[in-house]
Design a protein around this motif. Structure first.
Motif, PDB file in Angstrom:
ATOM      1  N   ASN A 190       0.807  -1.220   0.000  1.00 46.47           N
ATOM      2  CA  ASN A 190       0.000   0.000   0.000  1.00 46.47           C
ATOM      3  C   ASN A 190       0.844   1.276   0.000  1.00 46.47           C
ATOM      4  O   ASN A 190       0.318   2.366   0.164  1.00 46.47           O
ATOM      5  CB  ASN A 190      -0.940   0.007   1.208  1.00 46.47           C
ATOM      6  N   GLY A 191       2.157   1.129  -0.187  1.00 45.97           N
ATOM      7  CA  GLY A 191       2.995   2.303  -0.386  1.00 45.97           C
ATOM      8  C   GLY A 191       3.888   2.706   0.767  1.00 45.97           C
ATOM      9  O   GLY A 191       4.677   3.657   0.641  1.00 45.97           O
ATOM     10  N   LYS A 192       3.807   2.020   1.884  1.00 45.48           N
ATOM     11  CA  LYS A 192       4.685   2.343   3.003  1.00 45.48           C
ATOM     12  C   LYS A 192       6.113   1.919   2.668  1.00 45.48           C
ATOM     13  O   LYS A 192       6.333   0.919   1.980  1.00 45.48           O
ATOM     14  CB  LYS A 192       4.233   1.607   4.265  1.00 45.48           C
ATOM     15  N   THR A 193       7.093   2.667   3.189  1.00 49.59           N
ATOM     16  CA  THR A 193       8.469   2.211   3.035  1.00 49.59           C
ATOM     17  C   THR A 193       8.658   0.980   3.907  1.00 49.59           C
ATOM     18  O   THR A 193       7.931   0.800   4.909  1.00 49.59           O
ATOM     19  CB  THR A 193       9.470   3.300   3.484  1.00 49.59           C
ATOM     20  N   PRO A 194       9.601   0.104   3.553  1.00 46.03           N
ATOM     21  CA  PRO A 194       9.818  -1.090   4.371  1.00 46.03           C
ATOM     22  C   PRO A 194      10.043  -0.780   5.852  1.00 46.03           C
ATOM     23  O   PRO A 194       9.545  -1.493   6.725  1.00 46.03           O
ATOM     24  CB  PRO A 194      11.042  -1.738   3.726  1.00 46.03           C
ATOM     25  N   LYS A 195      10.782   0.296   6.146  1.00 46.71           N
ATOM     26  CA  LYS A 195      11.049   0.627   7.552  1.00 46.71           C
ATOM     27  C   LYS A 195       9.780   1.094   8.252  1.00 46.71           C
ATOM     28  O   LYS A 195       9.502   0.711   9.402  1.00 46.71           O
ATOM     29  CB  LYS A 195      12.135   1.696   7.648  1.00 46.71           C
ATOM     30  N   GLU A 196       8.988   1.925   7.580  1.00 45.73           N
ATOM     31  CA  GLU A 196       7.720   2.377   8.167  1.00 45.73           C
ATOM     32  C   GLU A 196       6.788   1.198   8.398  1.00 45.73           C
ATOM     33  O   GLU A 196       6.150   1.075   9.451  1.00 45.73           O
ATOM     34  CB  GLU A 196       7.047   3.386   7.234  1.00 45.73           C
ATOM     35  N   ALA A 197       6.716   0.313   7.400  1.00 46.88           N
ATOM     36  CA  ALA A 197       5.853  -0.859   7.502  1.00 46.88           C
ATOM     37  C   ALA A 197       6.305  -1.779   8.630  1.00 46.88           C
ATOM     38  O   ALA A 197       5.477  -2.341   9.359  1.00 46.88           O
ATOM     39  CB  ALA A 197       5.837  -1.616   6.177  1.00 46.88           C
ATOM     40  N   PHE A 198       7.609  -1.913   8.781  1.00 50.01           N
ATOM     41  CA  PHE A 198       8.153  -2.786   9.827  1.00 50.01           C
ATOM     42  C   PHE A 198       7.742  -2.288  11.212  1.00 50.01           C
ATOM     43  O   PHE A 198       7.243  -3.044  12.049  1.00 50.01           O
ATOM     44  CB  PHE A 198       9.676  -2.846   9.714  1.00 50.01           C
ATOM     45  N   THR A 199       7.954  -1.008  11.457  1.00 50.75           N
ATOM     46  CA  THR A 199       7.629  -0.432  12.764  1.00 50.75           C
ATOM     47  C   THR A 199       6.141  -0.547  13.064  1.00 50.75           C
ATOM     48  O   THR A 199       5.742  -0.919  14.171  1.00 50.75           O
ATOM     49  CB  THR A 199       8.066   1.044  12.817  1.00 50.75           C
ATOM     50  N   GLU A 200       5.311  -0.237  12.068  1.00 48.89           N
ATOM     51  CA  GLU A 200       3.866  -0.278  12.278  1.00 48.89           C
ATOM     52  C   GLU A 200       3.352  -1.698  12.442  1.00 48.89           C
ATOM     53  O   GLU A 200       2.483  -1.963  13.285  1.00 48.89           O
ATOM     54  CB  GLU A 200       3.153   0.404  11.107  1.00 48.89           C
ATOM     55  N   ALA A 201       3.880  -2.622  11.671  1.00 47.24           N
ATOM     56  CA  ALA A 201       3.375  -4.001  11.709  1.00 47.24           C
ATOM     57  C   ALA A 201       3.830  -4.738  12.962  1.00 47.24           C
ATOM     58  O   ALA A 201       3.034  -5.411  13.620  1.00 47.24           O
ATOM     59  CB  ALA A 201       3.819  -4.748  10.464  1.00 47.24           C
ATOM     60  N   PHE A 202       5.113  -4.617  13.288  1.00 45.80           N
ATOM     61  CA  PHE A 202       5.663  -5.398  14.402  1.00 45.80           C
ATOM     62  C   PHE A 202       5.657  -4.662  15.731  1.00 45.80           C
ATOM     63  O   PHE A 202       5.987  -5.233  16.766  1.00 45.80           O
ATOM     64  CB  PHE A 202       7.079  -5.857  14.042  1.00 45.80           C
ATOM     65  N   GLN A 203       5.298  -3.388  15.687  1.00 42.53           N
ATOM     66  CA  GLN A 203       5.166  -2.591  16.917  1.00 42.53           C
ATOM     67  C   GLN A 203       6.434  -2.618  17.769  1.00 42.53           C
ATOM     68  O   GLN A 203       6.388  -2.697  18.999  1.00 42.53           O
ATOM     69  CB  GLN A 203       3.974  -3.097  17.732  1.00 42.53           C
TER      70      GLN A 203
END
Length: 466
Positions: free
Chosen positions: A249-262
């Motif tokens: 959905n367009g998140k950078t891998p680092k942004e997605a990592f932080t949001e997904a894995f908390q």
């Protein structure tokens, strides 16, 4: 595509060289098998070829049931060549920098824009024969549906490393997440790559890494994927799914990592270090309600010596071994001048050798011989489009007559097989070069993207047209 390294992985570093190929003898009994999703041909026993077909279909079906949102309707056909022994396989293995076949390779996957090839020997069926093929097939599915540049290498390689360990018993009992002992031992003997470095590795830098660094990267990617899927009874598996969705959905891998894995990289790094040091690991074993049996759907037919040579020549063409490919294809045409595949492939070889007049003659003959062959129509248009191009693939323009021929061929190819995405892409490229019918071209590219949403070149072509 995986790096060329000892963990039974290959990069196809194929050189054009003249060697004496194993003779495709009339004494060999070649047979072709059509399964639900693969076309197989080989000089192995029919029962062995059927077994290979069943194994590939079982892997694909298992993967399909796990990833219900992935598009498995590939626009590119996959052909499988099954050799009866190492002797007949050797000359068709990838060659190394020294020009010699890589003898340790038991099987490989060769992706292409028009056709994919899988090649393997049934002799011995070494434990890593299917692992390499499964690994590369996972990459192909990711590339086709998601796009390699849309996911970071640790995810792409980790996923392929994880699922290459696929095992099935009695056509029904599936094991996922089996341990890769080589990777585990390597990680236990070395420090982990710091996650700030590990997560910043891109596809370009991965390809440039040395043997040892690359080996450690693959091992760590496997371990991280195994941990996220299986560690703590799969506690983070849903977070991994969320990470994938966020990236798409367009998140950078680092942004997605932080949001997904908390959490942050440092925390997961500590968890992974502890994970690889433990003695017991969780794996998934699933038993399907019904056996994954595909034999009843398979159809077989004998293969002539000319057909066998044509298939092998086409394999070598796709491996960029043009001199050897031409020799086999010319032999095929001596046995059967009306072989559509041999004419198409030899025409493509001539194109690569910049002999366009010869190339067109072979393709024109192929179309005349088999007007229902969508690839013959597409390849004819492809050869015409490459005539006059620079070595970097730039075309300054196409004449009206040339354009008409290309478009007519591509429309026939599309009518015969509307699921082959490259026909739409080439049609759009012609419109781009001529700067006309732009709306129509964008419409064609929309169809190509629907068939192969992960193909980044199609998206680039759309951007060029706007």
């Amino acid at each position: 595509m995986k790096l060329y390294k000892v963990f039974s992985k290959i990069v196809l570093l194929c050189l054009v060289l003249s060697i004496t190929l194993t003779n495709v003898s009339a004494k060999d009994e070649w047979v072709k098998i059509r399964s639900k999703n693969f076309q197989l041909v080989g000089n192995a026993a029919e029962k062995d070829i059927r077994r290979v077909a069943a194994r590939l279909e079982q892997f694909r079906e298992t993967f399909r049931q796990i990833f219900t949102r992935v598009n498995f309707s590939s626009p590119v056909p996959t052909n499988v060549i099954v050799f009866k022994n190492e002797k007949s396989f050797r000359d068709f293995k990838p060659v190394g920098d020294d020009g010699k076949p890589t003898d340790w390779v038991a099987g490989y996957f060769l992706g292409g824009e028009d056709v994919n090839y899988i090649a393997l020997s049934t002799e011995g069926e070494k434990s890593y024969t299917y692992r390499t093929i499964f690994h590369e097939y996972v990459h192909y599915l990711v590339d086709n549906d998601i796009g390699r540049s849309n996911v970071p290498p640790w995810f792409n390689e980790g996923l392929a490393e994880y699922y290459e360990m696929f095992e099935i018993e009695n056509d029904q009992k599936v094991t996922l997440g089996a341990l890769n002992q080589n990777h585990l031992l390597l990680l236990q003997q070395n420090k982990l790559i710091p996650f700030e470095t590990f997560f910043n590795v891109d596809n370009y830098s991965l390809q440039r890494q040395g043997h040892n660094s690359a080996g450690l990267f693959y091992a760590q990617a496997w371990a991280l994927m195994h941990y996220l899927m299986q560690g703590n009874d799969g506690a983070r598996s849903q977070q991994l799914n969320k990470f994938t969705v966020l990236v798409l959905n367009g998140k950078t891998p680092k942004e997605a990592f932080t949001e997904a894995f908390q959490t942050d990289y440092a925390t997961i790094e500590r968890e992974l270090k502890k994970y690889v040091e433990q003695r017991n690991f969780r794996i998934n074993i699933a038993t399907f309600k019904e056996k994954l049996s595909f034999d009843g759907e398979m159809q077989s037919a004998p293969v002539t010596e000319s057909e066998a040579k044509a298939v092998l020549g086409d394999l070598l063409y796709h491996a960029d071994r043009f001199t050897e490919a031409a020799a086999l294809l010319e032999e095929a045409l001596k046995l059967d001048a009306d072989s559509s595949l041999a004419n198409v492939s030899l025409g493509l070889v001539k194109m690569r050798q910049k002999k366009f007049e010869e190339a067109k003659k072979y393709l024109e003959k192929a179309v005349k011989l088999d007007d229902k062959n969508y690839l013959a129509h597409y390849q004819y248009a492809y050869v015409l489009s490459r005539e006059g191009m620079t070595e970097y693939g730039f075309a300054s323009g196409y004449e009206v007559g040339q354009t008409q021929k290309m478009r007519e061929s591509l429309k026939k190819a599309i009518a015969l097989n509307p699921n082959f995405a490259e026909s739409y892409n080439l049609y759009a490229f012609i419109s781009y070069v001529r700067n006309e019918d732009i709306d129509e071209a964008i419409g064609y590219l929309a169809k190509a993207i629907k068939l192969a949403p992960g193909n980044q070149w199609y998206l680039i072509r759309v951007a060029e047209l706007y």
